[in-house]
Design an enzyme around this catalytic site. Sequence first.
Site, PDB file in Angstrom:
ATOM      1  CG  ASP A   1      -7.811   2.888   0.754  1.00 45.26           C
ATOM      2  OD1 ASP A   1      -8.956   3.377   0.853  1.00 45.26           O
ATOM      3  OD2 ASP A   1      -7.209   2.367   1.719  1.00 45.26           O
TER       4      ASP A   1
ATOM      5  CE  LYS B   1      -7.469  -1.600   7.075  1.00 44.06           C
ATOM      6  NZ  LYS B   1      -7.484  -0.129   6.991  1.00 44.06           N
TER       7      LYS B   1
ATOM      8  N   GLY C   1      -4.373  -3.730   6.310  1.00 43.09           N
ATOM      9  CA  GLY C   1      -3.264  -3.531   7.243  1.00 43.09           C
ATOM     10  C   GLY C   1      -3.326  -2.162   7.870  1.00 43.09           C
TER      11      GLY C   1
ATOM     12  CG  ASP D   1     -10.670   0.027   5.334  1.00 44.02           C
ATOM     13  OD1 ASP D   1     -11.003  -0.308   6.475  1.00 44.02           O
ATOM     14  OD2 ASP D   1      -9.510   0.438   5.088  1.00 44.02           O
TER      15      ASP D   1
ATOM     16  CE  LYS E   1      -3.874   4.116   2.121  1.00 43.78           C
ATOM     17  NZ  LYS E   1      -5.098   3.701   2.829  1.00 43.78           N
TER      18      LYS E   1
ATOM     19  CE  LYS F   1      -4.809   0.464   0.523  1.00 42.11           C
ATOM     20  NZ  LYS F   1      -5.582  -0.223   1.598  1.00 42.11           N
TER      21      LYS F   1
ATOM     22  CD  GLU G   1      -9.083  -0.183   0.932  1.00 42.54           C
ATOM     23  OE1 GLU G   1      -8.154  -0.482   0.139  1.00 42.54           O
ATOM     24  OE2 GLU G   1      -8.966  -0.276   2.165  1.00 42.54           O
TER      25      GLU G   1
ATOM     26  CB  SER H   1      -0.889  -0.036   1.255  1.00 41.48           C
ATOM     27  OG  SER H   1      -1.610   1.176   1.390  1.00 41.48           O
TER      28      SER H   1
HETATM   29  O1  OSB Z   1      -7.051   2.400   4.692  1.00 39.46           O
HETATM   30  O2  OSB Z   1      -6.060   0.562   4.458  1.00 39.46           O
HETATM   31  C1  OSB Z   1      -6.100   1.687   4.948  1.00 39.46           C
HETATM   32  C2  OSB Z   1      -2.892   2.325   6.952  1.00 39.46           C
HETATM   33  C3  OSB Z   1      -3.390   3.086   7.993  1.00 39.46           C
HETATM   34  C4  OSB Z   1      -4.721   3.403   8.006  1.00 39.46           C
HETATM   35  C5  OSB Z   1      -5.573   2.963   6.976  1.00 39.46           C
HETATM   36  C6  OSB Z   1      -5.081   2.184   5.956  1.00 39.46           C
HETATM   37  C7  OSB Z   1      -3.706   1.885   5.918  1.00 39.46           C
HETATM   38  C8  OSB Z   1      -3.060   1.147   4.837  1.00 39.46           C
HETATM   39  C9  OSB Z   1      -1.761   0.455   5.190  1.00 39.46           C
HETATM   40  O3  OSB Z   1      -3.437   1.157   3.703  1.00 39.46           O
HETATM   41  C10 OSB Z   1      -1.656  -0.954   4.752  1.00 39.46           C
HETATM   42  C11 OSB Z   1      -0.439  -1.629   5.382  1.00 39.46           C
HETATM   43  O4  OSB Z   1      -0.416  -1.826   6.604  1.00 39.46           O
HETATM   44  O5  OSB Z   1       0.486  -1.915   4.633  1.00 39.46           O
HETATM   45 MG    MG Z   2      -8.404   1.340   3.407  1.00 38.78          MG
END
Ligand code: OSB
Ligand code: MG
Length: 355
Positions: A176, A250, A278, A226, A151, A149, A201, A123
Amino acid sequence: MPLVSAFETSFGRETNRECVIIEIHSEGLIGYGECVAARDPGYSYETAQTSIHVIKDFIIPLIIGKDIKDANDFQNKVSGIRGHHLAKAGVEMAIWDLLGKRENKSLKDLFGGVRDKVEVGVSIGIQESKEVLVKTVQDYVNQGYARVKIKIKPTRDVEDAKAVRKYFPDLRLQVDANSAYSMDDIKTLQPLDDLNLLLIEQPLFEDDIWDHHKLQVQFKTPICLDESIITPRHARYAIEMKACKIINIKAGRLGGLSQAIQTHDICQENQIPVWCGGMLETGIGRASNLALATLPNFILPADVSASNRYYKKDITNENFVLNNDSTINVSTGAGLGVTIDNEALKSYTLATIKS
Ligand code: OSB
Ligand code: MG
């Protein structure tokens, strides 16, 4: 814990992670858990500090000195505490670790997991520019990540995704938004639908499950929720409303591994594929995520990367490494299957609270 690289999302930028680590002593054993709340209330209303407050002042008094049979028993004992799922999940993880250590079984075996390694992706936070983003993606692809992924947020969405797609026409790619959009933004997001993304996402607010339905009917790309899925019931609501085609699981957000497993089962019964999200966890939370992702309906790659993607020095002696097939091995030891590097833990510790 300083992150190897800053992680920027639509809700903010993290350069360090404040982690709440839970230790439960029972029957001569120590169980470890990690609460995934961050310093700031960006992803969730919970913070590291609110989780410490809720764990210390509300959760521990309900369990200390008591017999706790299993995770369900724990959930029953704390059912009077509304919300605060990240706090509850951290404690429940430590209980699972204890259960496994007592039975000499890995979490994977306690859960009935079906695989020894988990397909993973990386990510990537919002970068300075789309050029830097493409280079960052290239670095991770070179390391062996077969799913990426990125952001997104308003002004950094379609052009970023198009740039990555242009350079990596066959990459398994997803985006995401972390709740950064409203229904008024549909027109600007529409071009994402032509980029062959695995999923989009959480584009809309956490409490907009119905609006996600209205969005999903206009997109061929699967919408994945999520933030919206905070209990197994919410998974059912989203499925019944046809608000998404995929769900990110999660354990923290759902209030514990037991709730994550229930959500997995509901999705499986309804043929909704899931994947493990994660929260930039330490080795403790990473071991937990990998164990969870061994359940059969975890069909898409997990947001669980190798330890060195997050921290120079982790607090577990075990480091998670990426295999050349973009998988990470699941721990086989009892409980979480990790041991604590006490020196590293001590060097990062800001405060210790004992009950
Ligand atoms: O939205 O998935 C998310 C990290 C912190 C808060 C929200 C998110 C995330 C990640 C990190 O996308 C994923 C990872 O731990 O590698
Ligand atoms: Mg997310």
